[in-house]
Design a protein around this motif. Structure first.
Motif, PDB file in Angstrom:
ATOM      1  N   SER A 104      -5.963  -2.289   2.342  1.00 27.65           N
ATOM      2  CA  SER A 104      -6.608  -2.016   3.617  1.00 27.65           C
ATOM      3  C   SER A 104      -7.837  -2.891   3.769  1.00 27.65           C
ATOM      4  O   SER A 104      -8.490  -3.239   2.789  1.00 27.65           O
ATOM      5  CB  SER A 104      -7.006  -0.539   3.729  1.00 27.65           C
ATOM      6  OG  SER A 104      -8.166  -0.268   2.981  1.00 27.65           O
ATOM      7  N   SER A 124      -0.896   2.074  13.489  1.00 24.62           N
ATOM      8  CA  SER A 124      -1.523   3.388  13.448  1.00 24.62           C
ATOM      9  C   SER A 124      -1.521   3.995  14.851  1.00 24.62           C
ATOM     10  O   SER A 124      -1.505   3.259  15.841  1.00 24.62           O
ATOM     11  CB  SER A 124      -2.962   3.253  12.947  1.00 24.62           C
ATOM     12  OG  SER A 124      -3.647   4.469  13.077  1.00 24.62           O
ATOM     13  N   GLU A 142      -1.980   9.741   1.309  1.00 18.84           N
ATOM     14  CA  GLU A 142      -2.965  10.358   2.184  1.00 18.84           C
ATOM     15  C   GLU A 142      -4.228   9.506   2.166  1.00 18.84           C
ATOM     16  O   GLU A 142      -4.634   9.002   1.119  1.00 18.84           O
ATOM     17  CB  GLU A 142      -3.280  11.782   1.728  1.00 18.84           C
ATOM     18  CG  GLU A 142      -2.108  12.718   1.896  1.00 18.84           C
ATOM     19  CD  GLU A 142      -2.436  14.150   1.496  1.00 18.84           C
ATOM     20  OE1 GLU A 142      -3.572  14.432   1.065  1.00 18.84           O
ATOM     21  OE2 GLU A 142      -1.536  14.998   1.624  1.00 18.84           O
ATOM     22  N   MET A 157      -5.061  11.267   7.269  1.00 20.18           N
ATOM     23  CA  MET A 157      -3.846  10.606   7.735  1.00 20.18           C
ATOM     24  C   MET A 157      -2.812  10.542   6.623  1.00 20.18           C
ATOM     25  O   MET A 157      -3.142  10.700   5.445  1.00 20.18           O
ATOM     26  CB  MET A 157      -4.177   9.181   8.196  1.00 20.18           C
ATOM     27  CG  MET A 157      -5.312   9.076   9.191  1.00 20.18           C
ATOM     28  SD  MET A 157      -4.883   9.686  10.807  1.00 20.18           S
ATOM     29  CE  MET A 157      -3.851   8.352  11.394  1.00 20.18           C
ATOM     30  N   GLU A 158      -1.569  10.261   7.022  1.00 19.14           N
ATOM     31  CA  GLU A 158      -0.471  10.088   6.070  1.00 19.14           C
ATOM     32  C   GLU A 158       0.255   8.782   6.362  1.00 19.14           C
ATOM     33  O   GLU A 158       0.630   8.521   7.498  1.00 19.14           O
ATOM     34  CB  GLU A 158       0.528  11.241   6.176  1.00 19.14           C
ATOM     35  CG  GLU A 158      -0.014  12.576   5.753  1.00 19.14           C
ATOM     36  CD  GLU A 158       1.010  13.694   5.862  1.00 19.14           C
ATOM     37  OE1 GLU A 158       0.891  14.643   5.079  1.00 19.14           O
ATOM     38  OE2 GLU A 158       1.921  13.612   6.720  1.00 19.14           O
ATOM     39  N   LEU A 159       0.441   8.001   5.316  1.00 20.14           N
ATOM     40  CA  LEU A 159       1.259   6.795   5.395  1.00 20.14           C
ATOM     41  C   LEU A 159       2.547   7.072   4.644  1.00 20.14           C
ATOM     42  O   LEU A 159       2.534   7.258   3.433  1.00 20.14           O
ATOM     43  CB  LEU A 159       0.533   5.594   4.769  1.00 20.14           C
ATOM     44  CG  LEU A 159       1.384   4.352   4.488  1.00 20.14           C
ATOM     45  CD1 LEU A 159       2.053   3.824   5.747  1.00 20.14           C
ATOM     46  CD2 LEU A 159       0.554   3.279   3.825  1.00 20.14           C
ATOM     47  N   TRP A 164       7.461   3.496   6.626  1.00 26.52           N
ATOM     48  CA  TRP A 164       6.264   2.727   6.948  1.00 26.52           C
ATOM     49  C   TRP A 164       5.638   3.143   8.271  1.00 26.52           C
ATOM     50  O   TRP A 164       5.400   2.325   9.152  1.00 26.52           O
ATOM     51  CB  TRP A 164       6.536   1.228   6.873  1.00 26.52           C
ATOM     52  CG  TRP A 164       6.893   0.819   5.489  1.00 26.52           C
ATOM     53  CD1 TRP A 164       8.136   0.572   4.999  1.00 26.52           C
ATOM     54  CD2 TRP A 164       5.991   0.696   4.381  1.00 26.52           C
ATOM     55  NE1 TRP A 164       8.063   0.282   3.652  1.00 26.52           N
ATOM     56  CE2 TRP A 164       6.749   0.353   3.251  1.00 26.52           C
ATOM     57  CE3 TRP A 164       4.609   0.839   4.233  1.00 26.52           C
ATOM     58  CZ2 TRP A 164       6.197   0.143   1.996  1.00 26.52           C
ATOM     59  CZ3 TRP A 164       4.048   0.628   2.983  1.00 26.52           C
ATOM     60  CH2 TRP A 164       4.838   0.288   1.876  1.00 26.52           C
ATOM     61  N   THR A 165       5.405   4.452   8.405  1.00 21.56           N
ATOM     62  CA  THR A 165       4.736   4.987   9.581  1.00 21.56           C
ATOM     63  C   THR A 165       3.446   5.684   9.161  1.00 21.56           C
ATOM     64  O   THR A 165       3.342   6.210   8.057  1.00 21.56           O
ATOM     65  CB  THR A 165       5.631   6.002  10.328  1.00 21.56           C
ATOM     66  OG1 THR A 165       5.999   7.053   9.425  1.00 21.56           O
ATOM     67  CG2 THR A 165       6.872   5.334  10.887  1.00 21.56           C
ATOM     68  N   ILE A 166       2.495   5.683  10.075  1.00 15.74           N
ATOM     69  CA  ILE A 166       1.230   6.390   9.874  1.00 15.74           C
ATOM     70  C   ILE A 166       1.138   7.483  10.919  1.00 15.74           C
ATOM     71  O   ILE A 166       1.411   7.257  12.103  1.00 15.74           O
ATOM     72  CB  ILE A 166       0.027   5.431  10.031  1.00 15.74           C
ATOM     73  CG1 ILE A 166       0.044   4.371   8.935  1.00 15.74           C
ATOM     74  CG2 ILE A 166      -1.286   6.213  10.026  1.00 15.74           C
ATOM     75  CD1 ILE A 166      -1.046   3.316   9.080  1.00 15.74           C
ATOM     76  N   LYS A 167       0.738   8.679  10.472  1.00 14.44           N
ATOM     77  CA  LYS A 167       0.523   9.776  11.416  1.00 14.44           C
ATOM     78  C   LYS A 167      -0.661  10.610  10.938  1.00 14.44           C
ATOM     79  O   LYS A 167      -1.073  10.540   9.778  1.00 14.44           O
ATOM     80  CB  LYS A 167       1.778  10.635  11.556  1.00 14.44           C
ATOM     81  CG  LYS A 167       2.163  11.400  10.312  1.00 14.44           C
ATOM     82  CD  LYS A 167       3.399  12.248  10.553  1.00 14.44           C
ATOM     83  CE  LYS A 167       3.686  13.090   9.311  1.00 14.44           C
ATOM     84  NZ  LYS A 167       4.823  13.959   9.496  1.00 14.44           N
TER      85      LYS A 167
END
Length: 177
Positions: A104, A124, A142, A157-159, A164-167
Motif C-alpha cells: 500500500s 476501493s 483486514e 475494511m476487508e480485502l 480481489w475486492t475491497i469492501k
C-alpha cells in the motif's frame, strides 16, 4: 526461507552481502535482513534505507524487502535481486496465503503480479488515505483507513484476495463500542 529485520551484526558474524541501488537521493541509513534457509544456514543482507518490512512468498520463491529508499524483489534461492524500485513510498507489505505480495501507498493498495513497475491497483469503494494493514482471516486481509477529504470517517475494511475486492467490514453495534 525465513527473513527478518535485525540490528547491524558484528563484522564476520554472518556471511554478508550488500544490496544497493545507485542514486543521488540515497540516504545514509541501512537495513539488515537475516535470511535463514531450511537447513538453518544464516546469511545477512545489507539494504540501502531505513527498515520498513520484509516478507517471503514460499509459493513464488521470492522475498520483498521494503526500506525507506527502495523496494527490493529477490529470489529466495540464490538471494539475487530480480528487480528494485527507487524511492518507493510503500507503507504496508503483506503476502497472501497463495503467495502474492500486497503493498500500500498512502491512498492505494496494489498486488504484485509480474513486476514492481506493473503493480495492479485494487479498487476501493471510496478514496482511501492512511491505510494500515491489520490481520488475516483466511483469504481476507483486514485493514483500517480514513476517507480522503473526510478524515473523521475511519473504516475497518476487508480485502478479499480470492476475488480481489475491497469492501467495508460489516460490524455489529457491540463491535462499534
Amino acid at each position: 526461507m525465513k527473513a527478518e529485520i535485525i540490528n547491524q551484526p558484528y563484522s564476520g558474524e554472518f556471511e554478508e552481502r550488500i544490496y544497493d541501488v545507485e542514486s543521488v537521493w540515497n540516504s545514509q541509513s541501512w537495513t539488515w535482513i537475516k535470511f535463514t534457509d531450511e537447513s538453518g544456514i544464516e546469511k545477512v543482507g545489507q539494504f540501502r534505507g531505513f527498515p520498513k518490512d520484509v516478507k517471503v512468498s514460499k509459493q513464488k520463491n521470492e522475498i520483498l524487502v521494503l526500506t525507506s529508499d527502495c523496494a527490493f524483489r529477490m529470489d529466495s534461492l540464490e538471494l539475487n535481486i530480480i528487480e528494485s524500485e527507487k524511492q518507493a513510498d510503500y507503507g504496508n507489505l503483506e503476502v497472501t496465503p497463495n503467495g502474492t505480495f500486497i503493498l500500500s501507498e498512502y491512498s492505494d493498495i496494489y498486488k504484485l503480479e509480474n513486476s514492481l513497475s506493473d503493480l495492479q491497483i485494487i479498487k476501493s469503494p471510496f478514496e482511501m488515505d492512511m491505510i494500515e494493514f491489520k490481520s488475516w482471516n483466511g483469504n481476507i486481509l483486514e485493514f483500517e483507513c480514513t476517507e480522503i477529504a473526510n478524515y473523521e470517517r475511519n473504516e475497518l475494511m476487508e480485502l478479499n484476495t480470492t476475488d480481489w475486492t475491497i469492501k467495508i467490514k460489516k460490524t455489529t453495534p457491540q463491535q462499534r463500542v
